[in-house]
Design a protein around this motif. Structure first.
Motif, PDB file in Angstrom:
ATOM      1  N   SER A 487       0.938  -1.214  -0.091  1.00 24.77           N
ATOM      2  CA  SER A 487      -0.019   0.071  -0.033  1.00 24.77           C
ATOM      3  C   SER A 487       0.742   1.313   0.191  1.00 24.77           C
ATOM      4  O   SER A 487       0.297   2.184  -0.359  1.00 24.77           O
ATOM      5  CB  SER A 487      -0.991   0.017   1.233  1.00 24.77           C
ATOM      6  N   ALA A 488       2.036   1.237   0.321  1.00 23.92           N
ATOM      7  CA  ALA A 488       2.892   2.572   0.700  1.00 23.92           C
ATOM      8  C   ALA A 488       3.272   2.883  -0.938  1.00 23.92           C
ATOM      9  O   ALA A 488       3.309   3.998  -1.086  1.00 23.92           O
ATOM     10  CB  ALA A 488       4.198   2.100   1.203  1.00 23.92           C
ATOM     11  N   LEU A 489       3.442   2.015  -1.953  1.00 25.37           N
ATOM     12  CA  LEU A 489       3.690   2.576  -3.152  1.00 25.37           C
ATOM     13  C   LEU A 489       2.456   3.139  -3.832  1.00 25.37           C
ATOM     14  O   LEU A 489       2.412   4.153  -4.292  1.00 25.37           O
ATOM     15  CB  LEU A 489       4.302   1.447  -4.039  1.00 25.37           C
ATOM     16  N   GLU A 490       1.276   2.441  -3.349  1.00 26.00           N
ATOM     17  CA  GLU A 490      -0.115   3.062  -3.944  1.00 26.00           C
ATOM     18  C   GLU A 490      -0.233   4.388  -3.467  1.00 26.00           C
ATOM     19  O   GLU A 490      -0.795   5.487  -3.902  1.00 26.00           O
ATOM     20  CB  GLU A 490      -1.251   2.003  -3.693  1.00 26.00           C
ATOM     21  N   LYS A 491       0.129   4.702  -2.040  1.00 23.95           N
ATOM     22  CA  LYS A 491      -0.379   5.871  -1.254  1.00 23.95           C
ATOM     23  C   LYS A 491       0.740   6.988  -1.671  1.00 23.95           C
ATOM     24  O   LYS A 491       0.637   8.128  -0.931  1.00 23.95           O
ATOM     25  CB  LYS A 491      -0.305   5.551   0.238  1.00 23.95           C
ATOM     26  N   TRP A 518      11.616   5.646   2.217  1.00 25.72           N
ATOM     27  CA  TRP A 518      10.125   5.384   2.592  1.00 25.72           C
ATOM     28  C   TRP A 518       9.866   6.331   3.670  1.00 25.72           C
ATOM     29  O   TRP A 518      10.325   6.090   5.028  1.00 25.72           O
ATOM     30  CB  TRP A 518       9.891   3.978   2.890  1.00 25.72           C
ATOM     31  N   LEU A 519       8.945   7.164   3.604  1.00 24.16           N
ATOM     32  CA  LEU A 519       8.336   8.130   4.416  1.00 24.16           C
ATOM     33  C   LEU A 519       7.155   7.335   5.146  1.00 24.16           C
ATOM     34  O   LEU A 519       5.925   7.374   4.864  1.00 24.16           O
ATOM     35  CB  LEU A 519       7.817   9.515   3.884  1.00 24.16           C
ATOM     36  N   HIS A 520       7.466   6.614   6.223  1.00 25.08           N
ATOM     37  CA  HIS A 520       6.634   5.485   6.842  1.00 25.08           C
ATOM     38  C   HIS A 520       5.709   6.468   7.978  1.00 25.08           C
ATOM     39  O   HIS A 520       6.057   7.326   8.633  1.00 25.08           O
ATOM     40  CB  HIS A 520       7.405   4.490   7.708  1.00 25.08           C
ATOM     41  N   PRO A 521       4.307   6.139   7.945  1.00 19.55           N
ATOM     42  CA  PRO A 521       3.260   7.056   8.714  1.00 19.55           C
ATOM     43  C   PRO A 521       3.599   6.670  10.408  1.00 19.55           C
ATOM     44  O   PRO A 521       3.197   7.587  10.955  1.00 19.55           O
ATOM     45  CB  PRO A 521       2.065   6.341   8.376  1.00 19.55           C
ATOM     46  N   VAL A 522       4.253   5.709  10.612  1.00 17.72           N
ATOM     47  CA  VAL A 522       4.438   5.467  12.023  1.00 17.72           C
ATOM     48  C   VAL A 522       6.031   5.527  12.416  1.00 17.72           C
ATOM     49  O   VAL A 522       6.312   6.387  13.406  1.00 17.72           O
ATOM     50  CB  VAL A 522       4.122   3.922  12.348  1.00 17.72           C
ATOM     51  N   HIS A 523       7.040   5.133  11.526  1.00 14.08           N
ATOM     52  CA  HIS A 523       8.489   4.951  11.965  1.00 14.08           C
ATOM     53  C   HIS A 523       8.940   5.977  11.080  1.00 14.08           C
ATOM     54  O   HIS A 523      10.338   6.135  11.375  1.00 14.08           O
ATOM     55  CB  HIS A 523       9.017   3.606  11.156  1.00 14.08           C
TER      56      HIS A 523
END
Length: 739
Positions: A487-491, A518-523
């Motif tokens: 989902s990260a690529l899609e978002k 990767w700009l992770h929403p949590v990490h």
């Protein structure tokens, strides 16, 4: 004058002063009957209404009046009147005095009218004689009343006696019929029926009960139900029986096993009922037994099939989880437990290459070996999946016991398994978890065991690991990242930073390496080393790599458009993973990206690690040769970290070597490490001889850069020049060089 009841007194006379005629005898007696009715009816039990009762009394009044004046005088009529009153249900104790009182007060006066005609057998009486006769009539009426009352009582008693006799006869007949029916039911019942005393002595059983237990000899005289105990009796069965015979309960029902005299086992659905006497006191116990042995055996067989693995005969996941739940529910004071989660390494390759028949035989052999490792009663081994096994141990030293069991299982699998003339080596990874009941739940136990097993597999396999919270947390985080990748690529959570490539001869920026983030929403921001291996494992690296190539090519075109026409265009380096190298659309995708961005192939350099190319056959190298023929540069990344033969470089389609930073750390200070200097000098000389450019990674100091420039390295990158950053900064650096 008036009478006591308010009516005119019946005195003799021709009439009253006004000349009215004197009342007739019928009038007088009718009046007497009315007085009599009003006095007696409220006290009688008669069902007649007052008017009906008065009509009933009128002929009785005539009879008494006639008897009073009769000649000769006879009291027989009074007897009959007394009996008639009883027949009219004037039988209450207060009724007779009221009857006699009315006669005493009114009969003489109503029967002594002077106007009465001379009737044969009747004669005028003096008042004294009339009073005397009235008394005798009262006595006779009372005697007739009592005699008739006694007669009615005798008749009623006789009727009651006859009814009682008839009822007793019917009851005896009904009892006989009931006993006959009970006997027929008792003897003909298809279920076992038995009666025992409160002391447990068996009194009688039917044929069905005897057949269940192997014959009537089983119930020999003196046999007691307390002898029918069995090790598998349900908990509390003895207490239920005690409550029954003591009268605290009326019945109970259980499934109960029994031993026959020949040692065979009988299972019954047993219902025991307490029989009480007429006063409610316990008297007997009645047992009804249904033979459920076959049903029980079927149920146990189905239970076995539902809780055991068909292939290996080991307990399956269902039974293992039941046992684990029992251990976990034992309470906080229970002994510790340990769980071993074993997964075979590379079993899928056995199935794929040799077939499922060989794979199944291998699993059976593995199960037999593992089963020999689990011998103690507090140990359990189960097959819970294709090539997955779970073992449970309990005891005060659960961790040590679990680790010991894991070592025994690995040792048992050390010898190859021989199947159809083949020797198949068996490797396994085991995760060991220990804990105490009340401190950890089932889901947490299984998850920790699973994670720990994968830690063992990641460490090379054929080993065991013991659960560790910190290590497991890292595995969980890795799993979380893996799940979030698609989902990260899609978002649009990925972005690219660029690290400059600097020409060592003049210090100018000649290009940049595209590094995905990767700009992770949590990490937060994650570097490629944190998620690229996960993308390779999941196959997402192919679409992610194409996205990086598209973004980098578009950015290189923007740099070219923004640069002076006379200047050398900036080149962009993009890393390729092994999955991308082997993907059939690598060449076509790269060409499509270059055409879409309007970028010249020479402005693109694809970086491939040394280990990905060394040993590759010609078919694996063909896509890179095609790209090199199109004008795309190919760089050999991390050069020097593998075990390659340097002469192999001659047949690789590469135009650049990227020297690993481990060879240049000794040059960060002066004087430089002479060994590092000699190694780098040799690599640079070899590369230039093969017409390959050399790029050095990890340049961090000016001293280091100066050494590398003196050794003839072509380009460099590192924090000494710039950290990875947004594309605008690279363009700024390039413009500064141009100025």
């Amino acid at each position: 004058m008036t009478s006591e009841s308010g009516g005119p007194r019946c005195d003799r006379g021709a009439g009253d002063a006004a000349g009215h005629p004197a009342p007739t005898e019928n009038d007088q007696l009718r009046r007497f009957a009315g007085i009599w009715c009003r006095a007696v009816h409220p006290l009688a039990a008669t069902t007649m209404t007052p008017d009906e009762f008065e009509v009933y009394l009128l002929p009785l009044a005539h009879r008494l009046s006639a008897a009073l004046r009769g000649s000769p005088f006879d009291t027989e009529a009074a007897y009959a009147v007394g009996a008639a009153l009883v027949n009219a249900q004037c039988t209450e104790p207060e009724a007779l005095p009221a009857i006699l009182g009315v006669i005493d007060a009114h009969l003489v006066s109503c029967s002594s009218s002077a106007e009465l005609p001379d009737v044969p057998g009747h004669e005028p009486l003096a008042e004294e004689d009339a009073r005397a006769r009235c008394v005798r009539l009262q006595h006779a009426l009372a005697a007739g009343f009592v005699r008739e009352l006694r007669k009615c009582e005798r008749d009623e008693q006789e009727a009651i006696s006859r009814a009682a006799l008839a009822a007793r006869t019917e009851a005896e007949k009904a009892l006989h019929a009931s006993e006959a029916k009970f006997q027929a039911v008792f003897e003909g019942a298809v279920i076992g029926v038995g009666i025992a005393g409160l002391d447990g002595e068996v009194l009688v059983v039917n044929d069905a009960m005897a057949r269940m237990f192997g014959g009537m000899d089983f119930f020999r005289p003196g046999r007691n139900v307390t002898e029918f105990v069995h090790p598998d009796d349900v908990p509390g069965a003895h207490e239920l029986y005690r409550e029954l015979v003591s009268g605290e309960r009326d019945h109970f029902r259980i499934e109960k096993p029994h031993y026959r005299d020949d040692g065979s086992e009988l299972w019954t659905n047993l219902t025991v009922t307490l029989l009480r006497d007429s006063s409610g006191a316990p008297q007997y116990q009645l047992a009804l037994a249904e033979d459920i042995t076959e049903h029980r055996q079927l149920r146990e067989r189905l239970r076995y099939e539902a809780t055991h693995d068909e292939l290996t005969g080991l307990p399956n996941r269902t039974l293992f989880l039941e046992r684990l739940d029992q251990v976990l529910a034992a309470g906080a004071d229970a002994e510790r437990f340990g769980v071993c989660y074993l997964d075979l390494d590379g079993f899928k390759a056995v199935n794929d290459s040799l077939g499922h028949v060989v794979g199944d035989r291998m699993l059976k052999a593995v199960a037999e070996r593992l089963q020999r490792c689990v011998k103690a009663p507090d140990e359990l081994l189960a097959r819970v999946g294709g090539d997955e096994f779970l073992a449970l141990v309990t005891g005060p030293a659960a961790q040590a016991d679990g680790a010991g069991l894991a070592r025994r299982m690995l040792a048992a699998l050390a010898e190859p398994v021989r199947i159809e003339g083949r020797e198949l080596r068996v490797r396994a990874s085991i995760g060991v978890v220990d804990g105490r009941a009340g401190e950890i739940g089932r889901a947490e136990v299984l998850r920790s065991a699973d994670i720990t097993m994968y830690r063992a597999k990641a460490a090379g396999g054929n080993r065991y690991e013991i659960a560790d919270a910190d290590s497991n947390a890292r595995v969980i985080a890795r799993h979380s990242l893996t799940n979030g990748l698609p989902s990260a690529l899609e978002k649009g959570e990925f972005f690219i930073e660029y690290q400059p490539l600097v020409r060592l001869t003049d210090g100018t920026v000649r290009g940049a390496e595209a590094l995905v983030r990767w700009l992770h929403p949590v990490h937060g921001v994650l570097g490629p080393d944190q998620f690229i291996p996960l993308a390779e494992d999941t196959g997402l690296i192919v679409p992610l790599g194409r996205w990086v190539l598209e973004q980098a090519a578009r950015q290189a075109r923007e740099w070219r458009d923004a640069a002076d026409d006379d200047g050398e265009p900036l080149r962009v380096n993009v890393n390729l993973s092994p999955c991308q190298l082997s993907h059939p659309t690598l060449v076509s995708d790269t060409v499509a990206v270059l055409e879409s961005a309007g970028l010249c192939p020479s402005a693109l350099c694809l970086e491939v690690t040394e280990n990905d190319l060394i040993g590759a056959d010609e078919s694996a190298l063909r896509p890179l040769r095609q790209l090199a023929d199109l004008g795309v540069d190919i760089a050999l990344d991390d050069f020097g970290t593998g075990y390659s033969n340097l002469s192999y470089l001659r047949r690789l389609p590469v135009s650049q070597l990227k020297l690993d930073r481990s060879f240049t750390r000794g040059m960060q200070r002066a004087p430089a490490d002479p060994v590092d200097v000699k190694i780098v000098e040799g690599i640079v000389s070899l590369a230039h001889t093969l017409d390959l450019a050399v790029t050095v990674e990890g340049v961090e100091t000016a001293v280091q850069a100066e050494h590398l420039r003196g050794l003839g390295c072509d380009t460099a990158q590192g924090w000494y020049y710039a950290r990875p950053g947004p594309p605008e900064r690279l363009h700024t650096l390039a413009l500064a060089d141009a100025s």
